[in-house]
Each structure stands twice: as C-alpha cells, then as structure tokens.
Enzyme design. Structure first.
Site, PDB file in Angstrom:
ATOM      1  N   LYS A   1     -13.134  -4.870  11.079  1.00 30.14           N
ATOM      2  CA  LYS A   1     -13.595  -3.985  10.173  1.00 30.14           C
ATOM      3  C   LYS A   1     -15.858  -3.741  11.005  1.00 30.14           C
ATOM      4  CE  LYS A   1     -10.815  -5.538   6.819  1.00 30.14           C
ATOM      5  NZ  LYS A   1     -10.822  -5.771   5.621  1.00 30.14           N
TER       6      LYS A   1
ATOM      7  N   GLY B   1      -2.397 -15.522  -3.919  1.00 29.12           N
ATOM      8  CA  GLY B   1      -2.140 -14.008  -3.338  1.00 29.12           C
ATOM      9  C   GLY B   1      -3.358 -13.543  -2.889  1.00 29.12           C
TER      10      GLY B   1
ATOM     11  N   VAL C   1       0.640  -1.436  -0.148  1.00 33.00           N
ATOM     12  CA  VAL C   1      -0.124  -0.143   0.751  1.00 33.00           C
ATOM     13  C   VAL C   1       0.779   1.313  -0.185  1.00 33.00           C
ATOM     14  CG1 VAL C   1      -1.853   1.279   1.078  1.00 33.00           C
ATOM     15  CG2 VAL C   1      -1.770  -1.655   1.020  1.00 33.00           C
TER      16      VAL C   1
ATOM     17  N   GLY D   1     -11.807  -1.332   2.247  1.00 32.51           N
ATOM     18  CA  GLY D   1     -10.459  -0.911   0.953  1.00 32.51           C
ATOM     19  C   GLY D   1     -11.169   0.691   0.231  1.00 32.51           C
TER      20      GLY D   1
ATOM     21  N   ASP E   1      -9.751 -10.004  10.882  1.00 34.00           N
ATOM     22  CA  ASP E   1     -10.240  -8.972  10.474  1.00 34.00           C
ATOM     23  C   ASP E   1     -10.860  -8.599  10.337  1.00 34.00           C
ATOM     24  OD1 ASP E   1      -8.514  -7.506   7.898  1.00 34.00           O
ATOM     25  OD2 ASP E   1     -10.272  -8.852   7.237  1.00 34.00           O
TER      26      ASP E   1
ATOM     27  N   GLU F   1     -10.644   5.828   5.963  1.00 34.87           N
ATOM     28  CA  GLU F   1     -11.259   5.210   4.682  1.00 34.87           C
ATOM     29  C   GLU F   1     -10.778   3.897   4.460  1.00 34.87           C
ATOM     30  OE1 GLU F   1     -14.294   4.680   2.909  1.00 34.87           O
ATOM     31  OE2 GLU F   1     -14.855   6.627   2.963  1.00 34.87           O
TER      32      GLU F   1
ATOM     33  N   LYS G   1      -6.826  -1.089  10.946  1.00 33.10           N
ATOM     34  CA  LYS G   1      -7.949  -1.785  10.893  1.00 33.10           C
ATOM     35  C   LYS G   1      -7.876  -1.420  12.285  1.00 33.10           C
ATOM     36  CE  LYS G   1      -7.631  -5.088   8.407  1.00 33.10           C
ATOM     37  NZ  LYS G   1      -6.675  -4.367   7.508  1.00 33.10           N
TER      38      LYS G   1
ATOM     39  N   VAL H   1      -6.258  20.198  -3.928  1.00 30.63           N
ATOM     40  CA  VAL H   1      -6.203  20.108  -2.858  1.00 30.63           C
ATOM     41  C   VAL H   1      -6.005  21.956  -2.277  1.00 30.63           C
ATOM     42  CG1 VAL H   1      -4.193  20.203  -0.957  1.00 30.63           C
ATOM     43  CG2 VAL H   1      -5.010  18.502  -1.452  1.00 30.63           C
TER      44      VAL H   1
ATOM     45  N   ARG I   1      11.561   0.062   8.269  1.00 31.51           N
ATOM     46  CA  ARG I   1      11.461  -0.518   9.475  1.00 31.51           C
ATOM     47  C   ARG I   1      13.818  -0.809   8.698  1.00 31.51           C
ATOM     48  NH1 ARG I   1       9.582  -5.746  11.426  1.00 31.51           N
ATOM     49  NH2 ARG I   1       7.737  -4.523   9.589  1.00 31.51           N
TER      50      ARG I   1
END
Lengths: 446, 446
Positions: A210, A192, A21, A139, A206, A134, A110, A40, A52
C-alpha cells in the site's frame, strides 16, 4: 444530463473472484441495482462470476448459473471487469486480457498493483479504458481518489498511514490491555482479524504494497514494492509499548512516503514501513482497533486525514462499487478517469538519508557521569537530544554506586539522518558504561 | 494518455474575486504552472481576475494587467471560470453567464450553492459543462468528491460534520481553558478566526449552508438552506462545557444530515445544525481548534472520517485547484464530472421526528423523592433514562432537608423523537419540585 437507464443497453459487468469481497460485490450489484442504474445512467448487468471451482457451496446471493471457471471467456464479453480474486496470477493475465478486449477494470489487488502497476496502467492507456483501484489501499476509505484528483493542484509533502488493520489491532491491544505480541496476535486470529499465517501483516508486506501505491500517486513517480524499506512489528515488546506511553507516545505500524533529499541535495522520494512512536496528540494516535487512517501533509491543503475501515468484505465492496459507478459512467457519458501520473519521475532514495528521530532505551551502569558520557557521544556525532529519562531498571536491583547497579536510560533525539542515528546507536552500544541497547524505535509525526 | 501540454492550445482560466482565496488561487496557478500543465495535459493561461476595484493595492503575485472590473466580458473569453468572490450577486449571474458561454466552472461559494444549487446544476447540465465545488464544504478537506463519487455505490445513513472552524475553535477554547463564550469569541477575533461580526458563524448560518450541500449530495435529494433546522452556539455556557466533561462528553457544533422517517413511516431526510454533546471517544470529539471534520456512516463502507483545515485562503485554494485540474482535464480528454443527483427526491422531514437523545440539567428541591418524581414524569411519556447525576448545585447552599435546599440533577435520556423529548422537558419544568431547567442539549454520535 444522466440519460435514463432504460434508454440504452445495459453495461455488462464481470466479477473475477467470489471470496468475501466478491460475494459482497455481487450482493450490492444485485440488491442496489436500481440505485446503481440511476447513478450510472445504464443498467448494470452481471454477466458472470469467475471462480476456481464452480461446485463449492456459496452464499445464495450468487446465482450458480453465473459461475464459470473460464475467466478468459468471461472478460471477453464484459464492459466492466471487477477483479477481487487477489494474488498475481491469474489476476494479472485476466486483467490485461480484459483491457485488450476494451473493458474498463476495477481491482482491489494491492499486491498486483505494487508489482505490476506500470504494466497495467500502460495497457489501460493504450486501450483507452479506465483502471480504478480505490479498494486496494485502506479498504473503504476514499484515499486513492482524493490523492489522484482532489490534491491534483497541490504538492504532497508526506503521507503517513496506518494501512494494516491487523497490526493496528495487535498494537492497540498491547497498548490498552498490556498484552504481549503473541497474545495479541492470537486474539486477532480468534476474531478473524489475522490470518492463520500472519506473516504478510506482522512483517509489514501488506503495508509495504500500500505504501508503494500511495507513494506513486502522491509523488507522480513509479514506486514498486521492492523500493519500500520494510520492518514488521515482531520485535515490538510489551515493554516498548509501556515506555511509549510513559513518554507520551503510542506505537503504530506506519507506512511513510515523503519527499526528501540525499546528501548531495538530490530531491527524491522516501518510502518505508516500520513501527514508530507517535505523539499521543497526533490525529493518527487515536486510530483504534482494526481501523485504518491516512494522514497527508500537503503544501497548500495542510494536514488532512482520512479514516475508516481498511478491510472486510462489506467495506471493501463499497469502495469497489464506487469505482464501478465511475468507470461505468465514463462508458455512458464519455470521458476517462485519471491515468498513471509519473511525470515527476523522482528517484527513490534509501532510508539512510531519511530525516527522522530515534528513541533509544539503554541499560547503563548506575553511577554519576554515565549520562554525560552518553550525551557526549551523541553530540560528537551531531545528534542532539530532545529528552532523557533515567530510572532504575529493575526493582530490588543493586543500589546505586554498587559496581553492578544498572539504570534504564531513555533518550529521544532531535531530527537527524537515519544513517547518523543508526551509527550513533552503534557507537553508544560500544561505550563501556552501556550494558545493552534494549530497543530502538523511530519517532514520527512531528 | 495525457497529451503533452505543448501539443495543444492553452486553456483560458478566469478568476472572479481576488480576496484571500483568490490571491492564493492566482499564486498557485502562477507558481505551479508546469506541474498543473503536466497534470492537465494543457497549459493553463490565466486570462484575467475580476475585482470590484482595480485600483486597490494587492499582493504582487497578482499581475495588475490581469485585473478587470468587467467580470461579464472576462467570463466570455474563458474555458474555466473560478468563482471565489462569495455572496449571491454578482456571483450567481456571472457563473450562469460563464456556463451559457460554455465555460466549466469551479466555485467555493457555499451560500450560493445552498440557495441556487439546482439552478446552477441545471444550467451546467444544459450547457454540457462541469460545475465543481469541493472548496464550498470544509475547505481543503476532500469531502464533496468522496461523497459524490467514492460512495456512489453505497448508501449513506448519516453525515455528522464539524464544518465551521470558528465555532469549533471557540468551543475548544471553552473546553480546554474554561473560557466563557464571549472571551473565546474575542480571542478568535483577535486571531483572525472570527469576523468582527461573528453572527454567520456563531449562529450556525455558515454550517447550515454546508449541511444543505452535504445532505443534497449524500441523499440524492435537493436540500436548500431553508430546509435546515438551525441553532447556534450563543446559548452554550462555560457551565455546560464543564458538565459535558464531567459526563464524558465534549460540546461541538454539529451539522447533521441523516435518513429518518416520520410518524407515518414515510422515509425522508433530516438536516439540522446545533450544538450537541459527543462522547469523548467519538472520532469527531478529538477535532481541535479551527480544524474541520466530516464523519460519514454508510451501509457498506461503515464509518468514515475526513479531517483537515476547513478554512483559510491557502487550504481553500488547494481544493479549488484540484477542481480546476479535474474540469480542465475533461476539456482536454473529454468526459464530464458528476452532475446533480436528485433522483431519490426524498422529503425533508421536520426535526421534531428526528430520533435523538437529550441531556437536561435541572435545579430541583434537595429532598428525597424528587428524582423519583422526575423519573416518573419521563417514564409516563415513554422517555427512558440512560444516566442520572445528582449533586448540590451551590457550595454553601442550605443543607439538605431545608425547604430552600437546591440540588443539581443531570439526566441523560435514551433515544426518542425530538418532539417527545421537548414535550417531556416542558412537563418536567412544570413539576413543583423543579426550580429551573438550566440547560437542554442533544447528545449525538451514538
């Protein structure tokens, strides 16, 4: 009017995390820079990406000079902080530090929100900055904003969501191809769609995070992960899926948040995640593959559904960028986004008081009078039957009337409190004509 | 944080119009007053309802003392003005007057926005007030806010919408019950889904206004009603609907706004409303009855769909109230909602350059070589064929080989510019083996 982006200093944007992401967020900030500036009213200047390990090889869209392992120093020099690292720490500390330093924050996390939402909200409120998220639910699907803002003049009654793409893919493949659970999970891993360790998805963790976020927003009440009743899909069999189809249903892992009341009539919120039968005609029943959808029932708006890609780096980055534009606009034009709304402060009620329906599959003795006996047991407990199907359970089984003959009985109930339905199933299981309770699934979406 | 509603003076709300939607807005403002105050941070004080005739009998929820025929005086004393009267005048003048007097405005008036949006936007921008209009497109479905805000960091490629409930109901009844258009329209009228004069719906005017608004928002470009290519559903026959099903499609009236380019490669926006075949597996194909849905294809977010009730007083009032809360919060907490975004300023291109597909039904001579001749005509114009179905058109017709024998030929093309497809149909119609062109419909959603 939106000022010209060139008329004011750029806004400094920091990104925490550079996985799938994060990389897409960096890509969009870079490739869409002019469009974003027009929307904007200021240029967005990417001032750093906290990771990291700065030495790992990365997508060339990420300028190595922007990488830093010092997230704390990075957030101190940003106007807008985007957190896409996931996990609780150091995400929580970095966001709180960013907020204290006056940055507006956007997160896709989340788990963090479901566990520490109130702390983050309070800090953002104290500092007078925005907290947007959001991307944390479903997603790319705009669901947080509609529930927080578009429905602000309405009363939500219920939210039913398919909010985990992995389990939806698995159940969909079981439905369309007759795969069993293990086969479907392996296929999802190969594509995947599922992690090597699929626990968080298949056990419903998960979806539960949510569900907690959606329930909090929809009912103006703090709901945390621990408040969510959770059952995963690991007990769902190919046989369950086949019987669902025979009775006009599909099996989906649903996140459900609804208004309800307990036995004393106290109003509250019910929040649960479990596999359930949905009628094939329900709008959620057609949500295929790894797609997500959230179905909302509101008093005035009626039935609404929001559908789209619930995961994936690129779709999630789209949701993050939408939030970045919103919070950045507030910094240019003034104003604030929605803050935590918990004024209703309803109690979270146990699932035992939820009104639901069961479909129970039984192996019973195949002789006259069995159905009558089972039906009498249900009736004595105030549970009424919506439909019954009876059929020999095994081809080539002993003929009817034979003492060992077995029939398959599928009973769908009308609505009753979950605890009554559960007790009724236990009582039915104890009848001597009942050989076994093959499966028990809730029926939702009516 | 949101201030206590009691800590500041109430916001004065004026409602213009007291038809079905206006009455529901008044009802929600009255019955939900405490919730609205908690969400806004100030009490909302309904200061008046402007109507043409104060003496007409009305729902008792509307306090007669609030009625006034003087809309101009009413808007001068309001902080928030809700326009639900419809039509161009006096709605336009009253809203401009309200804006000049510093009120934020909420309107459900699609015709007004499609014709005078830029004027209203400019006035609101000049005065520094909000102009919100969620209810103007697809009723209760949150679509304006997601497109204006959630997708602000993404690029929309295409919007496909079922945005007129009347025509969707009519086409759905033709599909599910085999009704012809007149029967279905009469049924819709009997149920209150269609007006006594159904022209605005069945000729696509209503959908075209919504298409103009959606296109403007999605592509940051001014698109007015006059820019929209419009075809209604009056030419759709029961036979078309039946053939759609046989070839795996449903017929829907679609509002389409998409990016495209003309023959010179100039990028622009294409906006059109027409009946079209959609594959049965497309998410929009399952939108039944009077429901609406908008399907959005965005570069990063991928496919999104928003589904719900597109009309009706109560659902529309929900969308209006969501906007009222947003603009009222801005008055309490500062800030501004989105302003007109027209920076992309793309040209609106003619439908002739739109890339689409046709399904053409022909009556042809029933003898060998006809299909080859028709196919050659298409090939010579660069139009390739995706599928062909041939069958005797009439039971008991002359046998094949008889000079008067007629076959029914259904040709579905691959994608090509609309103008090429149109010219090809004209050329095919001129072939001596072709008796008639029975119908021509576009195929969308691929």
């Amino acid at each position: 009017m939106v000022p010209s982006p060139d008329s004011r200093p750029p806004l400094r944007v920091a990104v925490l995390g550079c996985g799938v992401v994060g990389t897409e967020v960096v890509r969009l900030l870079t490739t869409q820079a002019d469009d974003l500036a027009a929307r904007v009213g200021a240029h967005l200047d990417l001032v750093g990406v906290a990771v990291r390990d700065v030495d790992v090889e990365r997508d060339p869209v990420v300028d190595r000079a922007l990488l830093t392992a010092d997230g704390t120093a990075l957030v101190e020099k940003a106007d807008v902080v985007v957190e896409v690292m996931g996990g609780i720490e150091p995400a929580r500390s970095l966001l709180l530090h960013a907020i204290e330093h006056g940055a507006s924050v956007v997160t896709a996390n989340k788990a963090l929100l479901a566990q520490h939402g109130p702390t983050l909200y309070a800090a953002a409120d104290e500092a007078g900055v925005d907290l947007y998220f959001e991307a944390a639910v479903a997603g790319a699907i705009p669901i947080v904003r509609p529930v927080r803002e578009s429905l602000a003049g309405d009363h939500v009654r219920r939210v039913l969501g398919i909010v985990n793409g992995t389990t939806n893919y698995v159940l969909d493949r079981m439905t369309s191809e007759g795969l069993d659970l293990d086969q479907a999970v392996k296929e999802a891993q190969a594509l995947g769609y599922a992690e090597a360790d699929p626990t968080a998805d298949v056990e419903g963790y998960d979806a539960a995070a949510k569900a907690a976020i959606l329930a909090s927003l929809a009912f103006h009440t703090r709901v945390s992960l621990d408040d969510v009743h959770r059952e995963g899909i690991t007990a769902v069999t190919a046989d369950d899926v086949e019987w669902a189809a025979r009775t006009g249903h599909v099996i989906k892992l649903l996140a459900i948040a609804e208004r309800g009341e307990d036995a004393d009539g106290t109003a509250g919120v019910l929040v649960r995640v479990h596999p359930a039968l949905l009628p094939q005609a329900h709008p959620l029943a057609g949500v295929r593959g790894a797609f997500n959808a959230v179905f909302v029932e509101a008093e005035s708006a009626g039935e609404l559904m929001f559908y789209g890609r619930g995961a994936g780096g690129v779709p999630t980055a789209s949701a993050v960028l939408g939030d970045v534009v919103s919070v950045a606009r507030h910094r240019v034009l003034g104003g604030r986004g929605p803050v935590e709304s918990s004024y209703a402060d309803l109690p979270v009620l146990p699932t035992a008081v939820a009104r639901t329906r069961y479909q129970v599959r039984l192996e019973v003795a195949d002789r006259p009078g069995v159905l009558a006996q089972v039906a009498a047991e249900l009736a004595s407990r105030g549970v009424s039957i919506e439909a019954v199907r009876q059929s020999p359970s095994v081809e080539g089984a002993p003929a009817r009337g034979d003492a060992s003959a077995v029939a398959h009985l599928v009973i769908t109930t009308h609505t009753a409190p979950d605890a009554s339905l559960r007790a009724t199933v236990d009582a039915v299981a104890g009848l001597d004509v009942v050989r076994s309770v093959v499966s028990v699934l809730r029926v939702e979406g009516i």
